[in-house]
Design an enzyme around this catalytic site. Structure first.
Site, PDB file in Angstrom:
ATOM      1  N   GLY A  13      33.011  22.301  58.124  1.00 27.81           N
ATOM      2  CA  GLY A  13      33.574  23.512  58.729  1.00 27.81           C
ATOM      3  C   GLY A  13      32.579  24.453  59.379  1.00 27.81           C
ATOM      4  N   SER A  14      31.391  23.972  59.752  1.00 27.35           N
ATOM      5  CA  SER A  14      30.429  24.925  60.338  1.00 27.35           C
ATOM      6  C   SER A  14      30.895  25.413  61.713  1.00 27.35           C
ATOM      7  CB  SER A  14      29.017  24.321  60.407  1.00 27.35           C
ATOM      8  OG  SER A  14      28.930  23.354  61.405  1.00 27.35           O
ATOM      9  N   ASN A  15      31.501  24.545  62.501  1.00 25.96           N
ATOM     10  CA  ASN A  15      32.042  25.006  63.798  1.00 25.96           C
ATOM     11  C   ASN A  15      33.150  26.031  63.573  1.00 25.96           C
ATOM     12  OD1 ASN A  15      31.005  23.642  66.379  1.00 25.96           O
ATOM     13  ND2 ASN A  15      31.162  21.908  64.966  1.00 25.96           N
ATOM     14  N   LYS A  66      53.093  10.098  58.105  1.00 23.06           N
ATOM     15  CA  LYS A  66      52.186  10.950  58.893  1.00 23.06           C
ATOM     16  C   LYS A  66      52.959  11.930  59.767  1.00 23.06           C
ATOM     17  CE  LYS A  66      47.805  10.642  61.248  1.00 23.06           C
ATOM     18  NZ  LYS A  66      47.039   9.835  62.195  1.00 23.06           N
ATOM     19  N   MET A  91      38.995  14.799  61.102  1.00 22.23           N
ATOM     20  CA  MET A  91      38.691  13.377  61.176  1.00 22.23           C
ATOM     21  C   MET A  91      39.936  12.489  61.103  1.00 22.23           C
ATOM     22  SD  MET A  91      35.631  13.891  61.830  1.00 22.23           S
ATOM     23  CE  MET A  91      34.736  12.349  61.848  1.00 22.23           C
ATOM     24  N   ASN A 108      39.115  19.452  71.393  1.00 24.20           N
ATOM     25  CA  ASN A 108      38.335  18.791  70.339  1.00 24.20           C
ATOM     26  C   ASN A 108      36.860  18.831  70.700  1.00 24.20           C
ATOM     27  OD1 ASN A 108      37.761  17.005  68.078  1.00 24.20           O
ATOM     28  ND2 ASN A 108      37.467  15.368  69.590  1.00 24.20           N
ATOM     29  N   HIS A 110      33.297  16.729  70.166  1.00 23.34           N
ATOM     30  CA  HIS A 110      32.806  15.399  69.782  1.00 23.34           C
ATOM     31  C   HIS A 110      31.287  15.376  69.961  1.00 23.34           C
ATOM     32  CE1 HIS A 110      33.062  11.101  69.057  1.00 23.34           C
ATOM     33  NE2 HIS A 110      32.211  10.932  70.056  1.00 23.34           N
TER      34      HIS A 110
END
Ligand code: GAR
Length: 191
Positions: A13-15, A66, A91, A108, A110
């Site tokens: 969770g750093s972003n 899902k 993820m 997103n 990446h």
């Protein structure tokens, strides 16, 4: 316009923390309405407690399938008036139904220069290919993994003694800056 962000994470969770802080410090005209993790042990949610942002853990095992799991996420984002979803180390692959509901409203990050090194362990892929530059990409999310329209990228130089871990750290520093730059860019488009 104010961006009402919903952030999806899985682990560190750093972003996410960086985005929450930038919003709280008014560096961007955005609010993080809710952070959702699919992992009960996510370090990110623990770190978030001190920042008083709303969060939820939604576990796939608690749902029949899902689709039902993603419906719950959709419901939470809608209840919290989210208008842009930021994937930040989430993820799991989002299914077609969810993507259609949020078309053009999911971005997103990446850790490679897409379209190179899609999928898992892009930093390892870069080292193994012996490329001399890598970096990170923020893109809109479509039905193909790591394929949507690229919004922006940052580059890092790979040194001769680079390891997967050192490259991860190097790229992460750029990721934090890039996410804020991209959110500002999106805000400018809708101004
Ligand atoms: C980041 O490097 C992000 O780019 C990557 O996971 C890490 C999460 O770090 N995302 C992916 O690989 C998605 N395919 P963080 O949890 O500390 O933000």
């Amino acid at each position: 316009m104010v961006l009402n962000l919903g952030i999806l994470i899985s682990q560190n969770g750093s972003n996410m923390i960086n985005i929450v802080k930038a919003c709280n410090e008014k560096k961007i005209n955005a609010d993080v309405k809710i952070v959702i993790s699919n992992n009960p042990n996510s370090k990110g949610l623990k770190k978030l407690r001190a920042l008083k942002t709303k969060s939820a853990t939604v576990l796939i095992k608690d749902f029949e399938n899902k689709k039902a799991y993603e419906n719950k996420i959709d419901e939470l984002f809608k209840q919290n008036n989210v208008n842009l979803i930021c994937l930040a180390g989430y993820m799991k692959i989002l299914e077609k139904d969810f993507l259609e509901k949020w078309s053009g409203k999911i971005i997103n990050i990446h850790p490679s220069l897409l379209p190179s090194f899609k999928g898992l362990e892009p930093q390892r892929q870069a080292i193994e290919k012996k490329v001399k530059f890598s970096g990170c990409t923020i893109h809109y999310v479509n039905e193909i993994v790591d394929d949507g329209e690229i919004i922006d990228q940052s580059i890092v130089r790979i040194s001769d003694d680079e390891t997967v871990d050192s490259l991860k750290k190097k790229i992460l520093i750029e990721e934090h800056k890039l996410y804020i730059t991209v959110l500002k860019k999106i805000l400018n488009v809708y101004k």
